[in-house]
Design a protein around this motif. Sequence first.
Motif, PDB file in Angstrom:
ATOM      1  N   UNK A   1      -7.351  -3.528   7.071  1.00 51.09           N
ATOM      2  CA  UNK A   1      -8.504  -3.119   6.646  1.00 51.09           C
ATOM      3  C   UNK A   1      -8.732  -2.557   5.102  1.00 51.09           C
ATOM      4  N   UNK A   2      -7.460  -1.507   5.107  1.00 48.41           N
ATOM      5  CA  UNK A   2      -7.797  -0.827   3.602  1.00 48.41           C
ATOM      6  C   UNK A   2      -7.365  -1.906   2.536  1.00 48.41           C
ATOM      7  N   UNK A   3      -6.592  -3.028   2.872  1.00 49.42           N
ATOM      8  CA  UNK A   3      -6.146  -3.993   1.903  1.00 49.42           C
ATOM      9  C   UNK A   3      -7.305  -4.768   1.409  1.00 49.42           C
ATOM     10  N   UNK A   4      -8.411  -4.635   2.214  1.00 52.07           N
ATOM     11  CA  UNK A   4      -9.442  -5.382   1.560  1.00 52.07           C
ATOM     12  C   UNK A   4     -10.301  -4.594   0.411  1.00 52.07           C
ATOM     13  N   UNK A   5      -9.728  -3.306   0.266  1.00 48.40           N
ATOM     14  CA  UNK A   5     -10.438  -2.388  -0.785  1.00 48.40           C
ATOM     15  C   UNK A   5      -9.509  -2.122  -2.111  1.00 48.40           C
TER      16      UNK A   5
ATOM     17  N   UNK B   1      -3.349  -4.941  12.440  1.00 48.81           N
ATOM     18  CA  UNK B   1      -4.180  -6.085  11.983  1.00 48.81           C
ATOM     19  C   UNK B   1      -5.641  -6.171  12.215  1.00 48.81           C
ATOM     20  N   UNK B   2      -6.025  -5.131  13.063  1.00 45.25           N
ATOM     21  CA  UNK B   2      -7.459  -4.885  13.573  1.00 45.25           C
ATOM     22  C   UNK B   2      -8.253  -4.287  12.517  1.00 45.25           C
ATOM     23  N   UNK B   3      -9.335  -4.839  12.207  1.00 46.38           N
ATOM     24  CA  UNK B   3     -10.432  -4.149  11.221  1.00 46.38           C
ATOM     25  C   UNK B   3     -11.030  -3.031  11.978  1.00 46.38           C
TER      26      UNK B   3
ATOM     27  N   UNK C   1       0.791   2.171  -3.102  1.00 44.19           N
ATOM     28  CA  UNK C   1       0.774   2.549  -4.363  1.00 44.19           C
ATOM     29  C   UNK C   1      -0.659   3.279  -4.728  1.00 44.19           C
ATOM     30  N   UNK C   2      -1.474   2.947  -4.136  1.00 46.51           N
ATOM     31  CA  UNK C   2      -3.034   3.569  -4.421  1.00 46.51           C
ATOM     32  C   UNK C   2      -2.839   4.981  -3.815  1.00 46.51           C
ATOM     33  N   UNK C   3      -2.300   5.263  -2.942  1.00 41.16           N
ATOM     34  CA  UNK C   3      -2.514   6.618  -2.010  1.00 41.16           C
ATOM     35  C   UNK C   3      -3.784   6.571  -1.850  1.00 41.16           C
ATOM     36  N   UNK C   4      -4.470   7.888  -1.806  1.00 42.37           N
ATOM     37  CA  UNK C   4      -5.710   8.346  -1.169  1.00 42.37           C
ATOM     38  C   UNK C   4      -6.618   7.827  -2.284  1.00 42.37           C
ATOM     39  N   UNK C   5      -7.824   7.081  -1.490  1.00 39.89           N
ATOM     40  CA  UNK C   5      -8.830   6.380  -2.393  1.00 39.89           C
ATOM     41  C   UNK C   5     -10.072   7.369  -2.660  1.00 39.89           C
TER      42      UNK C   5
END
Length: 140
Positions: free
Chosen positions: A118-122, A55-57, A128-132
Motif C-alpha cells: 500500500x505505501x509503495x503506491x505513495x 500484499x494486502x491494501x 529510503x523515504x522513511x516516515x512520510x
Amino acid sequence: MFKLSALVTFFTLWVVSAFALPTNFTSRLDARSNVGEATYYDPGLGACGINNVATDFIVAVSTTVFNTYPGATTNPNLNPICNKQLTANYNGRSVTVAVTDKCYGCAGVYDLDFTMSAIQQLVDDPVASGRLTGVTWDWI
C-alpha cells in the motif's frame, strides 16, 4: 400599534436570517482531510481479527482513531471501523486501503501505518523515504 408590531417582526426576521447557517454548513465541516505521518509495517492478525499479509491494501490507524470511532465497543473485532476504507494522498499520489488494525506506534492522532504494497503506491522506496510527513487522508 400595527406598525410597531410589523417593525418588530421585520427586525426579528432580519436578525435571524443574518445569523442563519447555510444549508450545506454540515457538509462543509465534514469535508476536511486528516493530516498525519505514514509508516509501513508487516501485518499479521490485526485488531479487527483479520489476518493480513504485506500484499494486502490495508492500513492501521492510531489507537485514538480506532478506539473512539463511533460505535466502538470493548471488543475490537466488532468495531465499525473494521474494513472501512480511506484514501491517502502524498505528493500527488494516492492509495485506497481498508482499516483492519490499530497502530500502537503512531504518535499522532491521524498517523497511518500501511502495508508495504500500500505505501509503495505513495512512494517508490518506502525504506529510503522513511516516515512520510504531510500525508492527507479522507474516509470514503
